[in-house]
Design a protein around this motif. Structure first.
Motif, PDB file in Angstrom:
ATOM      1  N   LYS A  18      24.146  39.042  28.763  1.00 35.19           N
ATOM      2  CA  LYS A  18      25.298  39.776  27.748  1.00 35.19           C
ATOM      3  C   LYS A  18      25.811  38.192  27.704  1.00 35.19           C
ATOM      4  N   PRO A  19      25.682  37.744  25.979  1.00 28.79           N
ATOM      5  CA  PRO A  19      26.187  36.362  26.612  1.00 28.79           C
ATOM      6  C   PRO A  19      27.706  37.210  26.353  1.00 28.79           C
ATOM      7  N   ALA A  20      28.896  35.979  25.748  1.00 28.84           N
ATOM      8  CA  ALA A  20      30.267  36.688  25.299  1.00 28.84           C
ATOM      9  C   ALA A  20      30.480  36.975  23.738  1.00 28.84           C
TER      10      ALA A  20
ATOM     11  N   GLN B 252      39.586  36.100  37.172  1.00 27.31           N
ATOM     12  CA  GLN B 252      39.984  37.529  36.870  1.00 27.31           C
ATOM     13  C   GLN B 252      39.113  38.541  36.927  1.00 27.31           C
ATOM     14  N   VAL B 253      38.101  38.317  36.251  1.00 26.29           N
ATOM     15  CA  VAL B 253      36.260  39.457  35.777  1.00 26.29           C
ATOM     16  C   VAL B 253      35.813  39.530  37.000  1.00 26.29           C
ATOM     17  N   GLY B 254      35.877  38.172  37.025  1.00 22.69           N
ATOM     18  CA  GLY B 254      34.685  37.463  38.425  1.00 22.69           C
ATOM     19  C   GLY B 254      35.082  38.607  39.330  1.00 22.69           C
ATOM     20  N   ARG B 255      36.386  38.834  39.860  1.00 23.83           N
ATOM     21  CA  ARG B 255      36.746  39.397  41.075  1.00 23.83           C
ATOM     22  C   ARG B 255      36.120  40.745  41.273  1.00 23.83           C
ATOM     23  N   LYS B 256      36.562  41.493  39.417  1.00 20.71           N
ATOM     24  CA  LYS B 256      35.780  42.792  39.060  1.00 20.71           C
ATOM     25  C   LYS B 256      34.762  43.257  39.073  1.00 20.71           C
ATOM     26  N   LEU B 257      33.957  42.006  38.859  1.00 17.27           N
ATOM     27  CA  LEU B 257      32.592  42.355  39.592  1.00 17.27           C
ATOM     28  C   LEU B 257      31.906  41.897  40.522  1.00 17.27           C
TER      29      LEU B 257
ATOM     30  N   PRO C  10      29.930  32.624  29.224  1.00 12.04           N
ATOM     31  CA  PRO C  10      31.743  32.751  28.910  1.00 12.04           C
ATOM     32  C   PRO C  10      31.211  32.141  27.360  1.00 12.04           C
ATOM     33  N   TRP C  11      31.932  31.950  26.726  1.00 14.69           N
ATOM     34  CA  TRP C  11      31.976  31.970  24.730  1.00 14.69           C
ATOM     35  C   TRP C  11      31.987  30.486  25.287  1.00 14.69           C
ATOM     36  N   ASN C  12      32.254  29.380  25.934  1.00 17.03           N
ATOM     37  CA  ASN C  12      33.016  28.013  25.844  1.00 17.03           C
ATOM     38  C   ASN C  12      31.637  27.455  25.465  1.00 17.03           C
TER      39      ASN C  12
ATOM     40  N   THR D 178      24.534  37.514  38.118  1.00 14.88           N
ATOM     41  CA  THR D 178      25.008  36.129  37.386  1.00 14.88           C
ATOM     42  C   THR D 178      25.958  35.765  36.449  1.00 14.88           C
ATOM     43  N   PHE D 179      27.316  35.427  37.534  1.00 12.53           N
ATOM     44  CA  PHE D 179      27.885  35.307  35.941  1.00 12.53           C
ATOM     45  C   PHE D 179      28.616  33.953  36.113  1.00 12.53           C
ATOM     46  N   THR D 180      28.968  34.116  34.065  1.00 13.73           N
ATOM     47  CA  THR D 180      30.035  32.820  34.917  1.00 13.73           C
ATOM     48  C   THR D 180      31.051  32.923  33.861  1.00 13.73           C
TER      49      THR D 180
ATOM     50  N   ALA E 181      37.347  23.330  29.348  1.00 11.00           N
ATOM     51  CA  ALA E 181      35.994  23.850  29.791  1.00 11.00           C
ATOM     52  C   ALA E 181      36.239  24.505  31.411  1.00 11.00           C
ATOM     53  N   CYS E 182      35.414  24.870  32.741  1.00  9.90           N
ATOM     54  CA  CYS E 182      36.007  25.391  33.655  1.00  9.90           C
ATOM     55  C   CYS E 182      36.380  23.266  34.705  1.00  9.90           C
ATOM     56  N   THR E 183      36.226  22.746  34.400  1.00  6.45           N
ATOM     57  CA  THR E 183      35.804  21.194  34.796  1.00  6.45           C
ATOM     58  C   THR E 183      36.644  20.981  33.794  1.00  6.45           C
TER      59      THR E 183
ATOM     60  N   PRO F 218      23.982  20.240  41.647  1.00  6.91           N
ATOM     61  CA  PRO F 218      24.445  21.658  42.471  1.00  6.91           C
ATOM     62  C   PRO F 218      25.281  21.977  41.693  1.00  6.91           C
ATOM     63  N   PHE F 219      25.472  22.341  40.414  1.00  2.44           N
ATOM     64  CA  PHE F 219      26.914  22.908  40.025  1.00  2.44           C
ATOM     65  C   PHE F 219      27.588  23.993  40.664  1.00  2.44           C
ATOM     66  N   GLY F 220      29.075  23.346  40.831  1.00  2.00           N
ATOM     67  CA  GLY F 220      29.505  25.181  41.472  1.00  2.00           C
ATOM     68  C   GLY F 220      30.594  24.994  42.161  1.00  2.00           C
TER      69      GLY F 220
ATOM     70  N   GLY G 294      36.569  29.961  37.476  1.00  2.00           N
ATOM     71  CA  GLY G 294      37.712  28.671  37.004  1.00  2.00           C
ATOM     72  C   GLY G 294      37.920  28.077  37.525  1.00  2.00           C
ATOM     73  N   GLY G 295      38.986  26.598  36.806  1.00  2.00           N
ATOM     74  CA  GLY G 295      39.284  25.643  37.770  1.00  2.00           C
ATOM     75  C   GLY G 295      40.324  25.812  37.569  1.00  2.00           C
ATOM     76  N   ASN G 296      40.790  24.329  38.121  1.00  2.00           N
ATOM     77  CA  ASN G 296      42.307  24.005  37.903  1.00  2.00           C
ATOM     78  C   ASN G 296      41.951  22.389  38.830  1.00  2.00           C
TER      79      ASN G 296
HETATM   80  P1  NAD Z   1      35.858  35.859  30.576  1.00  2.00           P
HETATM   81  O1  NAD Z   1      35.763  35.611  32.178  1.00  2.00           O
HETATM   82  O2  NAD Z   1      37.027  36.492  30.108  1.00  2.00           O
HETATM   83  O3  NAD Z   1      34.778  36.488  29.621  1.00  2.00           O
HETATM   84  C1  NAD Z   1      33.403  36.183  30.340  1.00  2.00           C
HETATM   85  C2  NAD Z   1      32.371  37.324  30.227  1.00  2.00           C
HETATM   86  O4  NAD Z   1      32.391  38.076  31.282  1.00  2.00           O
HETATM   87  C3  NAD Z   1      32.159  37.307  28.910  1.00  2.00           C
HETATM   88  O5  NAD Z   1      31.208  37.523  28.530  1.00  2.00           O
HETATM   89  C4  NAD Z   1      32.534  39.001  28.716  1.00  2.00           C
HETATM   90  O6  NAD Z   1      32.558  39.662  27.891  1.00  2.00           O
HETATM   91  C5  NAD Z   1      32.733  39.045  30.389  1.00  2.00           C
HETATM   92  N1  NAD Z   1      33.423  40.211  30.235  1.00  2.00           N
HETATM   93  C6  NAD Z   1      34.551  40.864  30.111  1.00  2.00           C
HETATM   94  N2  NAD Z   1      34.996  41.541  31.236  1.00  2.00           N
HETATM   95  C7  NAD Z   1      33.775  41.842  31.498  1.00  2.00           C
HETATM   96  C8  NAD Z   1      34.219  43.309  32.413  1.00  2.00           C
HETATM   97  N3  NAD Z   1      35.584  43.960  32.370  1.00  2.00           N
HETATM   98  N4  NAD Z   1      32.725  43.517  32.786  1.00  2.00           N
HETATM   99  C9  NAD Z   1      31.763  42.981  32.552  1.00  2.00           C
HETATM  100  N5  NAD Z   1      31.937  41.878  31.925  1.00  2.00           N
HETATM  101  C10 NAD Z   1      32.447  40.822  31.156  1.00  2.00           C
HETATM  102  O7  NAD Z   1      35.805  33.737  30.462  1.00  2.00           O
HETATM  103  P2  NAD Z   1      35.513  33.579  29.022  1.00  2.00           P
HETATM  104  O8  NAD Z   1      37.255  33.177  28.520  1.00  2.00           O
HETATM  105  O9  NAD Z   1      34.648  33.598  28.702  1.00  2.00           O
HETATM  106  O10 NAD Z   1      35.653  32.197  29.941  1.00  2.00           O
HETATM  107  C11 NAD Z   1      36.481  31.344  30.506  1.00  2.00           C
HETATM  108  C12 NAD Z   1      36.415  30.856  32.097  1.00  2.00           C
HETATM  109  O11 NAD Z   1      35.085  31.221  31.908  1.00  2.00           O
HETATM  110  C13 NAD Z   1      37.376  30.216  31.960  1.00  2.00           C
HETATM  111  O12 NAD Z   1      38.086  30.525  33.743  1.00  2.00           O
HETATM  112  C14 NAD Z   1      36.054  29.033  32.887  1.00  2.00           C
HETATM  113  O13 NAD Z   1      37.036  28.182  33.902  1.00  2.00           O
HETATM  114  C15 NAD Z   1      34.965  30.161  33.446  1.00  2.00           C
HETATM  115  N6  NAD Z   1      33.853  28.978  33.437  1.00  2.00           N
HETATM  116  C16 NAD Z   1      33.331  28.368  34.241  1.00  2.00           C
HETATM  117  C17 NAD Z   1      32.451  28.178  34.544  1.00  2.00           C
HETATM  118  C18 NAD Z   1      31.811  27.870  35.641  1.00  2.00           C
HETATM  119  O14 NAD Z   1      30.500  27.477  36.050  1.00  2.00           O
HETATM  120  N7  NAD Z   1      32.787  27.827  37.039  1.00  2.00           N
HETATM  121  C19 NAD Z   1      32.374  27.545  32.951  1.00  2.00           C
HETATM  122  C20 NAD Z   1      32.210  27.300  32.510  1.00  2.00           C
HETATM  123  C21 NAD Z   1      33.207  28.175  32.209  1.00  2.00           C
END
Ligand code: NAD
Length: 489
Positions: free
Chosen positions: A183-185, A240-245, A158-160, A234-236, A292-294, A455-457, A261-263
Motif C-alpha cells: 500500500k503506497p502513500a 505515530q502511525v507505526g505505534r497504531k500498527l 510513505p510518500w517521500n 513492514t511499515f515505513t 527525509a527520516c534521515t 543495514p538501515f534502521g 520517524g527521526g530527529n
Molecule cells: P505516515 O505515517 O503519515 O504515512 C505512512 C503510510 O502509512 C502512508 O502510506 C499512509 O497512507 C499510511 N497510513 C497512515 N495512517 C494509517 C493507518 N491508520 N493504518 C494504515 N496505514 C496508515 O508518514 P508519511 O507522512 O507518509 O511519511 C513521513 C514519515 O515517514 C516521517 O515520520 C519519516 O521520518 C518517516 N520515514 C521513515 C523512514 C525510515 O526508514 N525510518 C523513511 C522514510 C520516512
C-alpha cells in the motif's frame, strides 16, 4: 527520445493490481494525485476499500506456497530483470518521482539509482539464504536449522521516496519467497504502480505482489492486519502511525518491521573540516527538501565555530533555486502539501518567539506550489519546540554547545534514534561519539549514510528491524529447527 510529461503519465497504470490483473477499486471516489509544485492534478487513480484490500490478501495468500517453492535463482532473476528494466528507463522513473513528489530531477535520478540498487542487491541475496547442520552437545542427535519465508506480508510505504521505500521492501520479500500486499502513500502512489507494471513485465507471477491504493488507509488496512492469513507487516512512516500498527499487529502476533520517524542530531566540533561540515549539512538537511527520516533535524555546533558555520550554511542555502523539480534550473522543490508548508511557518514563528533568530529564509516561496524558503535559524535555545519535533522541511536550527559531554547529551535528548552525524577530525573523539550516540546509524564526517548494502534502521522510537545489507532479508525469513536423533540412522 525523452517522453513528455503527458506521455509518461499515460504509461502509468491507474488501477489496483490484484492477482496479476489491473482492476477498479470500490472506494468512494478516485484518488487525485497532485503535483506539489503547481497544486494541479497529475492523474486520478483507483481507490481501494476494505473488500479490495482483502481480495489482495487472498491473492497473496493463494500464491504463497507456490512462490516459496519457486527456486531462489528464479526469484533472483526476476528481480535482476526488473533492475535492468528500471535502469533502462531511469529517466522515466526519475521524472515520475519528481512530478508526484516535487524533488529536483537530479535528486530523483539519485533515488532511482539508490532505490533500484535494492532490486539488484536482493537479486543476489536470494541465492544466499542458508542454514546450518550440526550435532547437539550430547551427541545424540543432529540439528538442522533452516530459513523459511515468513509468509504473506503487508507493506505500507510513505510518500517521500516513492521508489526506494517500495524496493526496500519488495526486493527482500521476493528474494525470501514471501508474497505481498503493498500500500503506497496516497500522496505519491504513481511510482509504485509503474514499478509493479515493470515487475510484471520481468515475469513476476500473478499474486506475488499486489498493490492497493486507497484514500482510506486505516479502514482498508485494518481488516488485512486483523486477518489470520497475514504473517508480517513492514511499515515505513511516522512513529505515530507505526505505534497504531504495532498495537493492531499484537492481535495476530505478527512479525513486524518498523522504519519510523527521526530527529537526527548533526554535531560540528571546532576541530572539524568546516568545508566538509557545510557540504555534509547541505546534503543531510536538504536532500528531499528536508523531507527525509534521515534529515539533519538539529545542528549542534561548538560555540567557537557556530557563527561561521551558520553564516556559511545560510549563504549556501540562500543561493538555492526554488522551483518545479522537472525544471533543470531548480535546486530545491516544494514541500509536499499546504499542511506541510503551514507547519514550516509555525516552526519558524515558534522558534523566533522562543528566542531564536532567522539568518536566511523563514517564509513561503513564490508560486502556486507549496514552496518554503530554505531557512537557517540560529541561537536556538536547548528545549525549544523545533528541537523536539521532526521538522520534515528545509529548516536548519542551530544550537550551541561548549563541551563534548554537553553535545552528546543534547544529541541523545530525544525519543528518536535513527541516525546521527558528527564532524570532527579527531579520530579518538570520532570513535567516542560512535559509541555514545544512541542511534541505529551514524555518519562520521559525512551527511549521507543510505546504501542498499547497509543495514538501515533505528533504535528507540525510530523503530525496529533493518532494511538492506545482509540483515535486510532476515526480516522476511523465520528459523525452522529440526532434531534428528542419531539412533535413527
Ligand atoms: P505516515 O505515517 O503519515 O504515512 C505512512 C503510510 O502509512 C502512508 O502510506 C499512509 O497512507 C499510511 N497510513 C497512515 N495512517 C494509517 C493507518 N491508520 N493504518 C494504515 N496505514 C496508515 O508518514 P508519511 O507522512 O507518509 O511519511 C513521513 C514519515 O515517514 C516521517 O515520520 C519519516 O521520518 C518517516 N520515514 C521513515 C523512514 C525510515 O526508514 N525510518 C523513511 C522514510 C520516512
Amino acid at each position: 527520445m525523452a517522453l513528455s510529461e503527458q506521455e509518461l503519465l499515460a504509461k502509468v497504470p491507474t488501477g489496483l493490481y490484484i492477482n496479476g490483473k489491473w482492476t477498479e477499486g470500490h472506494g468512494e471516489a478516485p484518488i487525485s494525485v497532485e503535483d506539489p509544485s503547481t497544486g494541479k492534478i497529475l492523474l486520478q487513480i483507483s481507490n481501494a476499500n476494505a473488500m479490495d484490500g482483502l481480495a489482495a490478501l487472498t491473492a497473496a495468500d493463494e500464491a504463497q506456497a507456490r512462490w516459496a517453492k519457486t527456486p531462489p535463482r528464479e526469484r533472483g532473476e526476476i528481480l535482476r530483470r526488473t533492475f535492468e528494466l528500471v535502469r533502462a528507463r531511469s529517466e522515466e522513473f526519475a521524472m515520475l518521482i519528481s512530478l508526484e513528489m516535487g524533488k529536483p530531477i537530479a535528486e530523483a535520478r539519485g533515488e532511482v539509482t539508490y532505490g533500484n540498487e535494492f532490486l539488484r542487491w536482493f537479486s543476489e541475496e536470494a541465492v544466499r539464504i542458508t542454514g546450518r547442520f550440526g550435532s547437539n552437545p550430547e551427541g545424540t542427535g543432529n540439528m538442522l536449522v533452516a530459513q523459511r519465508p515468513v509468509g504473506p506480508a503487508f507493506a505500507i510505504t510513505p510518500w517521500n521516496f516513492p521508489l526506494a521505500m517500495a524496493t526496500r521492501k519488495i526486493g527482500p520479500a521476493i528474494a525470501a519467497g514471501c508474497t505481498m500486499v503493498v500500500k503506497p502513500a496516497e500522496l505519491t502512489p504513481l511510482t509504485t504502480l509503474l514499478l509493479v507494471a515493470t515487475l510484471e513485465e520481468a515475469g513476476l507471477p500473478a499474486g506475488v505482489v499486489n498493490v492497493i491504493t486507497t484514500s482510506t488507509s486505516a479502514a482498508t488496512s485494518g481488516p488485512i492486519i486483523a486477518d489470520p492469513r497475514l504473517r508480517k507487516i513492514t511499515f515505513t512512516g511516522s512513529t505515530q502511525v507505526g505505534r497504531k500498527l504495532l498495537e493492531q499487529s499484537a492481535q495476530q502476533i505478527l512479525r513486524t518491521s518498523m522504519e519510523l520517524g527521526g530527529n537526527a542530531p548533526f554535531l560540528v566540533f571546532e576541530d572539524a573540516d568546516l568545508d566538509a561540515a557545510v557540504d555534509g549539512a547541505m546534503l543531510a538537511k536538504l536532500r528531499n527538501i528536508g523531507q527525509a527520516c534521515t534529515a539533519a533535524n538539529r545542528f549542534i555546533v561548538q560555540e567557537s565555530v557556530a557563527e561561521e558555520f551558520g553564516n556559511r550554511l545560510a549563504e549556501r542555502m540562500s543561493k538555492l533555486v526554488l522551483g518545479r523539480g522537472v525544471d533543470p534550473a531548480t535546486t530545491i522543490g516544494p514541500v509536499i502539501n499546504e499542511k506541510a508548508r503551514e507547519n514550516m511557518q509555525r516552526l519558524v514563528d515558534t522558534t523566533v518567539a522562543e528566542g531564536g533568530s532567522v539568518v536566511t529564509g523563514g517564509a513561503s516561496g513564490d508560486g502556486d506550489g507549496y514552496f518554503f524558503q530554505p531557512t537557517v535559524l540560529t541561537n536556538v535555545k536547548p528545549g525549544s519546540t523545533i528541537l523536539q519535533e521532526e521538522i520534515f522541511g528545509p529548516i536548519a536550527p542551530i544550537v550551541r554547545f561548549k563541551t563534548e559531554a554537553e553535545a552528546v547529551s543534547l544529541a541523545n535528548d530525544t525519543v528518536y534514534g535513527l541516525v546521527s552525524y558528527a564532524f570532527t577530525q579527531d579520530l579518538k573523539r570520532g570513535m567516542r561519539l560512535v559509541e555514545s550516540l544512541d542511534t541505529g546509524m551514524t555518519g562520521l564526517n559525512t551527511g549521507l549514510v543510505s546504501n542498499a548494502a547497509a543495514p538501515f534502521g533505528g533504535v528507540k522510537q525510530s523503530g525496529m528491524g533493518r532494511e538492506g545489507g545482509l540483515e535486510g532479508i532476515n526480516e522476511y525469513l523465520e528459523t525452522k529447527y529440526v532434531m534428528i536423533p542419531t539412533s535413527d540412522y
